[in-house]
Design a protein around this motif. Structure first.
Motif, PDB file in Angstrom:
ATOM      1  N   MET A 269       0.877  -1.199   0.142  1.00 47.29           N
ATOM      2  CA  MET A 269      -0.065   0.000  -0.160  1.00 47.29           C
ATOM      3  C   MET A 269       0.947   1.161  -0.136  1.00 47.29           C
ATOM      4  N   ASP A 270       0.525   2.077  -0.942  1.00 41.27           N
ATOM      5  CA  ASP A 270       1.149   3.414  -0.939  1.00 41.27           C
ATOM      6  C   ASP A 270       0.578   4.388   0.228  1.00 41.27           C
ATOM      7  N   GLN A 271       1.219   4.441   1.507  1.00 45.73           N
ATOM      8  CA  GLN A 271       0.408   4.838   2.548  1.00 45.73           C
ATOM      9  C   GLN A 271       0.352   6.585   2.502  1.00 45.73           C
ATOM     10  N   LEU A 272       1.240   7.119   1.591  1.00 46.94           N
ATOM     11  CA  LEU A 272       1.244   8.636   1.636  1.00 46.94           C
ATOM     12  C   LEU A 272       0.058   8.937   0.592  1.00 46.94           C
ATOM     13  N   SER A 273      -0.066   8.122  -0.340  1.00 44.66           N
ATOM     14  CA  SER A 273      -1.401   8.469  -1.295  1.00 44.66           C
ATOM     15  C   SER A 273      -2.503   8.375  -0.714  1.00 44.66           C
ATOM     16  N   ALA A 274      -2.479   7.120   0.169  1.00 44.48           N
ATOM     17  CA  ALA A 274      -3.703   6.876   0.776  1.00 44.48           C
ATOM     18  C   ALA A 274      -3.869   8.104   1.851  1.00 44.48           C
ATOM     19  N   MET A 275      -2.957   8.762   2.585  1.00 48.39           N
ATOM     20  CA  MET A 275      -3.326   9.607   3.342  1.00 48.39           C
ATOM     21  C   MET A 275      -3.792  10.720   2.668  1.00 48.39           C
ATOM     22  N   ARG A 276      -3.444  11.263   1.457  1.00 50.98           N
ATOM     23  CA  ARG A 276      -3.777  12.186   0.764  1.00 50.98           C
ATOM     24  C   ARG A 276      -5.094  12.252   0.444  1.00 50.98           C
ATOM     25  N   ALA A 277      -5.464  10.812   0.083  1.00 52.25           N
ATOM     26  CA  ALA A 277      -6.945  10.533  -0.497  1.00 52.25           C
ATOM     27  C   ALA A 277      -7.714  10.740   0.742  1.00 52.25           C
ATOM     28  N   PHE A 278      -7.292  10.237   1.870  1.00 55.75           N
ATOM     29  CA  PHE A 278      -8.239  10.562   3.093  1.00 55.75           C
ATOM     30  C   PHE A 278      -8.504  11.939   3.174  1.00 55.75           C
ATOM     31  N   LEU A 279      -7.478  12.870   3.459  1.00 56.79           N
ATOM     32  CA  LEU A 279      -7.371  14.020   3.632  1.00 56.79           C
ATOM     33  C   LEU A 279      -8.316  14.930   2.786  1.00 56.79           C
ATOM     34  N   ARG A 280      -8.448  14.531   1.471  1.00 61.64           N
ATOM     35  CA  ARG A 280      -9.253  15.200   0.557  1.00 61.64           C
ATOM     36  C   ARG A 280     -10.586  14.978   0.679  1.00 61.64           C
ATOM     37  N   VAL A 281     -10.895  13.594   1.069  1.00 65.09           N
ATOM     38  CA  VAL A 281     -12.281  12.985   1.278  1.00 65.09           C
ATOM     39  C   VAL A 281     -12.989  14.099   2.491  1.00 65.09           C
ATOM     40  N   VAL A 282     -12.195  14.108   3.607  1.00 60.54           N
ATOM     41  CA  VAL A 282     -12.520  14.697   4.687  1.00 60.54           C
ATOM     42  C   VAL A 282     -12.927  16.174   4.527  1.00 60.54           C
ATOM     43  N   GLU A 283     -11.873  16.637   3.767  1.00 64.13           N
ATOM     44  CA  GLU A 283     -12.160  18.223   3.325  1.00 64.13           C
ATOM     45  C   GLU A 283     -13.262  18.373   2.283  1.00 64.13           C
ATOM     46  N   THR A 284     -13.535  17.804   1.485  1.00 61.97           N
ATOM     47  CA  THR A 284     -14.600  17.725   0.431  1.00 61.97           C
ATOM     48  C   THR A 284     -15.776  17.378   0.850  1.00 61.97           C
ATOM     49  N   GLY A 285     -15.988  16.296   1.967  1.00 65.86           N
ATOM     50  CA  GLY A 285     -17.050  15.528   2.101  1.00 65.86           C
ATOM     51  C   GLY A 285     -17.739  14.744   1.242  1.00 65.86           C
ATOM     52  N   SER A 286     -16.750  14.202   0.210  1.00 70.52           N
ATOM     53  CA  SER A 286     -17.409  13.574  -0.794  1.00 70.52           C
ATOM     54  C   SER A 286     -16.365  12.708  -1.543  1.00 70.52           C
ATOM     55  N   PHE A 287     -16.689  11.619  -1.948  1.00 72.02           N
ATOM     56  CA  PHE A 287     -15.584  10.606  -2.652  1.00 72.02           C
ATOM     57  C   PHE A 287     -15.501  11.351  -4.123  1.00 72.02           C
ATOM     58  N   THR A 288     -16.773  11.702  -4.647  1.00 72.78           N
ATOM     59  CA  THR A 288     -16.564  12.415  -5.890  1.00 72.78           C
ATOM     60  C   THR A 288     -16.045  13.293  -6.204  1.00 72.78           C
ATOM     61  N   ARG A 289     -16.179  14.245  -5.150  1.00 77.00           N
ATOM     62  CA  ARG A 289     -15.225  15.686  -5.397  1.00 77.00           C
ATOM     63  C   ARG A 289     -13.840  15.645  -5.051  1.00 77.00           C
ATOM     64  N   ALA A 290     -13.650  14.568  -4.043  1.00 72.77           N
ATOM     65  CA  ALA A 290     -12.108  14.284  -3.792  1.00 72.77           C
ATOM     66  C   ALA A 290     -11.310  13.600  -4.928  1.00 72.77           C
ATOM     67  N   SER A 291     -11.948  12.678  -5.655  1.00 76.91           N
ATOM     68  CA  SER A 291     -11.370  12.188  -6.708  1.00 76.91           C
ATOM     69  C   SER A 291     -11.200  12.975  -7.737  1.00 76.91           C
ATOM     70  N   ALA A 292     -12.170  13.764  -8.064  1.00 79.65           N
ATOM     71  CA  ALA A 292     -11.914  15.033  -9.233  1.00 79.65           C
ATOM     72  C   ALA A 292     -10.666  15.921  -8.950  1.00 79.65           C
ATOM     73  N   GLY A 293     -10.654  16.409  -7.487  1.00 86.96           N
ATOM     74  CA  GLY A 293      -9.800  16.897  -7.146  1.00 86.96           C
ATOM     75  C   GLY A 293      -8.247  16.695  -7.365  1.00 86.96           C
ATOM     76  N   LEU A 294      -8.219  15.159  -6.946  1.00 86.39           N
ATOM     77  CA  LEU A 294      -6.921  14.594  -6.903  1.00 86.39           C
ATOM     78  C   LEU A 294      -6.552  13.913  -8.496  1.00 86.39           C
TER      79      LEU A 294
END
Length: 324
Positions: free
Chosen positions: A1-26
């Motif tokens: 597992m790429d933990q740093l990438s996973a952490m970035r993904a988690f941070l973006r989901v929390v900040e956007t409140g949405s998997f869809t918006r987080a995936s678009a942002g990253l």
């Protein structure tokens, strides 16, 4: 597992409140985002997010992990920037703390110049007279009046604020001009200042020749914010110590009258402080350089020896224990 990438993904989901918006942002597929979060939760053996068809909510463990992960990712990004060409144009979020009177009268009026020089730096400015936990709140730098109480912080003295004891004309008309500081324990009164967290009233100290007088004055109003303190003095609620550069126009116009001019007041030393793990950051370095130059241009970089008296200082702007 790429933990740093996973952490970035988690941070973006929390900040956007949405998997869809987080995936678009990253710029990642939503399925990839989902796998990253699931692998992270499996690695940590705890649930970080609660998902429903309508919303994503962070769990208690997720909220704790978010605070630490945010700091770690920011430091990794800063490390990468310091070793690459991007250090020539520093960027990112810069968390700054200072008293409101410093923000309003020193920093904000000149901040547009810094922004033009470093357009990629975003400043999160915390304003207020309060005790700050620099590490817990992820603070990069602060401008403080008085010697910082936390000895773990890196502190650089960059100037001082000379004080003047003054009052509004309506106060003088009502009570007359005092002749000695001790009158503020009997016939006169000041705008006072109480220091959190124990609400201790700050003493006032005056010096004349070899005479040193420290008093705890009578007061009608006591505050714990420097801007409110200045407003109260201007309103005639009592006499008070104020920075000379802030009240020069009020003195010239007659909105304020200097009191006890034969007595001297201890100046407030100005410090730039930051946690020890932030002092090599490029964005911090350029902000400190700009701030030092600004203080010098305003004529606040004079560093005369402090007058005798309490090492904590004598003004609501000099909060040695709770940091202004």
């Amino acid at each position: 597992m790429d933990q740093l990438s996973a952490m970035r993904a988690f941070l973006r989901v929390v900040e956007t409140g949405s998997f869809t918006r987080a995936s678009a942002g990253l710029g990642l597929p939503k399925a990839t985002m989902t796998n990253l979060i699931q692998n992270l939760e499996a690695h940590l053996k705890t649930k970080l997010l609660n998902r429903t068809t309508r919303r994503v909510m962070v769990t208690t463990d997720g909220a704790l992990y978010y605070e630490r992960a945010l700091r770690i990712v920011a430091e990794v990004d800063e490390l990468d920037a310091s070793l690459s060409q991007s250090q020539l144009t520093p960027g990112g979020r810069l968390r700054v703390e200072m008293a409101g009177i410093f923000a309003d009268c020193i920093i904000i009026p000149a901040l547009i110049d810094f922004s033009r020089a470093y357009p990629d730096i975003q400043i999160d400015l915390g304003v207020g007279d309060r005790t700050v936990d620099y590490l817990a709140e992820n603070v990069d730098i602060a401008l403080r009046g008085g010697q910082p109480a936390d000895q773990s912080l890196i502190a650089r003295r960059v100037g001082q604020l000379d004080l003047i004891f003054c009052a509004a004309p309506c106060y003088v008309e009502q009570l007359g001009e005092p002749r000695h500081p001790a009158e503020f324990e009997r016939d006169h009164h000041c705008v006072s200042y109480f220091m959190p967290p124990n609400n201790r009233i700050m003493p006032f100290a005056f010096e004349k020749a070899e005479e040193l007088v420290e008093i705890v004055p009578r007061y009608i109003l006591s505050v714990n914010d420097a801007r409110s303190y200045m407003a109260a003095v201007l309103s005639g609620l009592g006499a008070g110590h104020l920075p000379r550069f802030l009240v020069a126009e009020d003195l010239a116009s007659g909105r304020l009258i200097e009191l006890l001019p034969d007595w001297s007041l201890q100046a407030i030393p100005l410090y730039i402080v930051y946690p020890p793990n932030r002092h090599l950051s490029n964005k911090v370095r350029v902000f400190v350089d700009w701030l030092v130059q600004l203080i010098s241009e305003m004529g606040l970089d004079t560093q005369q020896p402090a007058a005798r008296g309490s090492p904590e200082g004598v003004s609501p702007l000099q909060r040695a224990r709770t940091e202004t």
